[in-house]
Scaffold this motif. Structure first.
Motif, PDB file in Angstrom:
ATOM      1  N   PHE A 111       8.210  39.697  53.152  1.00 19.20           N
ATOM      2  CA  PHE A 111       8.881  40.025  54.402  1.00 19.20           C
ATOM      3  C   PHE A 111      10.176  40.807  54.168  1.00 19.20           C
ATOM      4  CE2 PHE A 111       6.340  36.269  55.201  1.00 19.20           C
ATOM      5  CZ  PHE A 111       5.748  36.524  56.427  1.00 19.20           C
ATOM      6  N   GLN A 112      10.612  41.499  55.204  1.00 20.07           N
ATOM      7  CA  GLN A 112      11.830  42.290  55.142  1.00 20.07           C
ATOM      8  C   GLN A 112      13.051  41.411  54.863  1.00 20.07           C
ATOM      9  OE1 GLN A 112      12.315  44.696  58.647  1.00 20.07           O
ATOM     10  NE2 GLN A 112      14.433  45.201  58.201  1.00 20.07           N
ATOM     11  N   HIS A 113      13.093  40.244  55.494  1.00 19.09           N
ATOM     12  CA  HIS A 113      14.266  39.379  55.372  1.00 19.09           C
ATOM     13  C   HIS A 113      13.958  38.132  54.531  1.00 19.09           C
ATOM     14  CE1 HIS A 113      16.782  41.793  57.981  1.00 19.09           C
ATOM     15  NE2 HIS A 113      15.782  41.879  58.831  1.00 19.09           N
ATOM     16  N   PHE A 114      13.108  38.293  53.527  1.00 14.08           N
ATOM     17  CA  PHE A 114      12.883  37.324  52.452  1.00 14.08           C
ATOM     18  C   PHE A 114      12.076  36.103  52.893  1.00 14.08           C
ATOM     19  CE2 PHE A 114      17.468  38.767  51.955  1.00 14.08           C
ATOM     20  CZ  PHE A 114      17.117  39.962  51.358  1.00 14.08           C
ATOM     21  N   ALA A 115      12.504  35.398  53.960  1.00 15.08           N
ATOM     22  CA  ALA A 115      11.792  34.230  54.485  1.00 15.08           C
ATOM     23  C   ALA A 115      11.590  33.143  53.440  1.00 15.08           C
ATOM     24  CB  ALA A 115      10.430  34.658  55.074  1.00 15.08           C
ATOM     25  N   LEU A 116      12.577  32.965  52.558  1.00 19.21           N
ATOM     26  CA  LEU A 116      12.528  31.856  51.606  1.00 19.21           C
ATOM     27  C   LEU A 116      12.941  30.570  52.304  1.00 19.21           C
ATOM     28  CD1 LEU A 116      14.208  33.512  48.482  1.00 19.21           C
ATOM     29  CD2 LEU A 116      11.770  33.396  49.047  1.00 19.21           C
ATOM     30  N   TRP A 117      12.458  29.443  51.768  1.00 11.05           N
ATOM     31  CA  TRP A 117      12.879  28.141  52.287  1.00 11.05           C
ATOM     32  C   TRP A 117      14.228  27.789  51.663  1.00 11.05           C
ATOM     33  CZ3 TRP A 117       7.493  28.354  50.842  1.00 11.05           C
ATOM     34  CH2 TRP A 117       6.629  28.372  51.951  1.00 11.05           C
ATOM     35  N   PRO A 118      15.286  27.712  52.464  1.00 11.57           N
ATOM     36  CA  PRO A 118      16.627  27.540  51.893  1.00 11.57           C
ATOM     37  C   PRO A 118      16.857  26.197  51.220  1.00 11.57           C
ATOM     38  CG  PRO A 118      16.693  27.373  54.297  1.00 11.57           C
ATOM     39  CD  PRO A 118      15.315  27.843  53.936  1.00 11.57           C
ATOM     40  N   LEU A 186      -1.786  42.424  48.765  1.00 11.93           N
ATOM     41  CA  LEU A 186      -0.368  42.159  49.021  1.00 11.93           C
ATOM     42  C   LEU A 186       0.128  43.087  50.128  1.00 11.93           C
ATOM     43  CD1 LEU A 186       0.896  41.997  45.337  1.00 11.93           C
ATOM     44  CD2 LEU A 186       1.142  40.125  46.993  1.00 11.93           C
ATOM     45  N   LEU A 187       0.822  42.520  51.105  1.00  5.95           N
ATOM     46  CA  LEU A 187       1.425  43.285  52.186  1.00  5.95           C
ATOM     47  C   LEU A 187       2.943  43.240  52.038  1.00  5.95           C
ATOM     48  CD1 LEU A 187      -0.640  41.892  55.228  1.00  5.95           C
ATOM     49  CD2 LEU A 187      -1.257  43.761  53.667  1.00  5.95           C
ATOM     50  N   PHE A 188       3.585  44.392  52.092  1.00  6.88           N
ATOM     51  CA  PHE A 188       5.040  44.481  51.985  1.00  6.88           C
ATOM     52  C   PHE A 188       5.581  45.116  53.260  1.00  6.88           C
ATOM     53  CE2 PHE A 188       3.575  44.386  47.640  1.00  6.88           C
ATOM     54  CZ  PHE A 188       4.559  43.719  46.924  1.00  6.88           C
ATOM     55  N   ASP A 189       6.431  44.386  53.979  1.00  2.00           N
ATOM     56  CA  ASP A 189       6.991  44.891  55.229  1.00  2.00           C
ATOM     57  C   ASP A 189       8.439  45.325  55.003  1.00  2.00           C
ATOM     58  OD1 ASP A 189       7.509  45.581  57.804  1.00  2.00           O
ATOM     59  OD2 ASP A 189       7.468  43.544  58.622  1.00  2.00           O
ATOM     60  N   GLU A 190       8.623  46.610  54.699  1.00  2.00           N
ATOM     61  CA  GLU A 190       9.939  47.186  54.424  1.00  2.00           C
ATOM     62  C   GLU A 190      10.759  46.278  53.499  1.00  2.00           C
ATOM     63  OE1 GLU A 190      12.028  48.908  57.665  1.00  2.00           O
ATOM     64  OE2 GLU A 190      10.235  49.424  58.781  1.00  2.00           O
ATOM     65  N   PRO A 191      10.265  46.044  52.294  1.00  2.00           N
ATOM     66  CA  PRO A 191      10.872  45.019  51.433  1.00  2.00           C
ATOM     67  C   PRO A 191      12.271  45.346  50.928  1.00  2.00           C
ATOM     68  CG  PRO A 191       9.225  46.277  50.227  1.00  2.00           C
ATOM     69  CD  PRO A 191       9.099  46.689  51.671  1.00  2.00           C
ATOM     70  N   THR A 192      12.712  46.604  51.075  1.00  2.00           N
ATOM     71  CA  THR A 192      14.051  46.955  50.583  1.00  2.00           C
ATOM     72  C   THR A 192      15.033  47.284  51.697  1.00  2.00           C
ATOM     73  OG1 THR A 192      13.444  49.290  50.338  1.00  2.00           O
ATOM     74  CG2 THR A 192      13.105  47.860  48.425  1.00  2.00           C
ATOM     75  N   SER A 193      14.597  47.241  52.947  1.00  2.00           N
ATOM     76  CA  SER A 193      15.463  47.741  54.024  1.00  2.00           C
ATOM     77  C   SER A 193      16.661  46.841  54.297  1.00  2.00           C
ATOM     78  CB  SER A 193      14.652  47.927  55.312  1.00  2.00           C
ATOM     79  OG  SER A 193      14.160  46.683  55.764  1.00  2.00           O
ATOM     80  N   ALA A 194      16.573  45.558  53.905  1.00  2.00           N
ATOM     81  CA  ALA A 194      17.695  44.642  54.135  1.00  2.00           C
ATOM     82  C   ALA A 194      18.607  44.533  52.917  1.00  2.00           C
ATOM     83  CB  ALA A 194      17.161  43.256  54.505  1.00  2.00           C
TER      84      ALA A 194
END
Length: 273
Positions: A111-118, A186-194
């Motif tokens: 995802f663009q904004h990582f979406a990791l579990w904090p 693998l799908l990458f949604d603008e992985p570097t834009s953030a």
């Protein structure tokens, strides 16, 4: 049908039906009165890297979300490794949540904004889905997670929490997490834009390595030089439609459509192409 890359393993005649890892036919999607996708079709061969390019708001990210059924298409079909996504073949009967989860496990999403579990450490983020979705053995999953973190250059961060990582490190954890499921695509949604511009390269280098290793990838990106270098196929979208499909060399040197020419001229004018 897209060309088979040199990295794709040889297949017998009986394997030809599964050559296209991803097949999208006639997908349309609206949100209220706003039609975001119009009859989009796309095929991605095993080992192929496809870059989706186009202006912001043209439907690229929505198309990725329709592939893994985060957004349910209004029309059309999505097949992953020959199996239909979201509904049972030749019916309009929706898959159960359990069957949908099994299908999604074959699709890695970054995802663009990582979406990791904090609340989870880096290694636990990578291990979570194989343990709880695939029900795999913990010791084996942990060993593979360590190897994946080494692969993305984060072997020394496995016990850190996401809040302690840079944006580039978070995104590399996201890639390792997607790879941990051993997906078909693998799908990458603008992985570097953030990311801070100084951190973009470390993520793109991991993605280039995956392309060289023959991973099957669909990448939404505004990184034109990266797309030129790694893509086997460029798919240019505008206003929810596929306007042009081409090789990188042809697209970047002599695009056919006026809309693609205008899009590239804007990037060249800003020094981004």
């Amino acid at each position: 049908m897209p060309p088979v890359t040199a990295l794709e393993p040889a297949k017998s005649a009986s394997d030809q039906s599964t050559k296209n890892v991803l097949s999208i036919v006639g997908v349309s999607k609206s949100f209220g009165a706003n039609q975001v996708l119009h009859d989009v079709s796309l095929k991605v061969a095993q080992g192929e890297t496809v870059c989706l390019l186009g202006p912001s708001g043209c439907g690229k990210s929505t198309l990725l979300r329709c592939i893994n059924w985060l957004d349910v298409p209004d029309a059309g079909s999505v097949h992953v490794s020959g199996q239909r996504m979201g509904v049972h073949d030749n019916t309009r009967i929706k898959m159960s949540d359990a069957d949908l989860a099994k299908m999604r496990a074959r699709i890695g999403m970054v995802f663009q904004h990582f979406a990791l579990w904090p609340h989870l450490s880096v290694i636990d983020n990578v291990m979570e889905a194989p343990l709880h979705v695939l029900k795999r053995d913990r010791a084996t999953v942990r060993e593979e997670a360590v190897q994946l973190l080494e692969r993305v250059g984060l072997a020394d961060k496995y016990d850190q929490f996401p809040s302690r990582l840079s944006g580039g490190q978070k995104q590399r954890v996201g890639i390792a997490r997607a790879l941990a499921m051993k997906p078909d695509v693998l799908l990458f949604d603008e992985p570097t834009s953030a990311l801070d511009p100084m951190l973009v390269g470390e993520v793109l280098n991991v993605m280039k390595a995956l392309a060289n290793e023959g991973a099957t990838m669909v990448i939404v990106t505004h990184e034109m030089e990266f797309a030129r270098q790694v893509a086997d196929q460029i798919v240019f979208m505008d206003e929810g439609q596929v306007v042009e499909t081409s090789t990188p060399h042809k697209f970047f040197t002599s695009p056919e459509s006026a809309r693609a020419q205008k899009f590239l001229a804007r990037f060249h004018a800003h020094g981004d192409g």
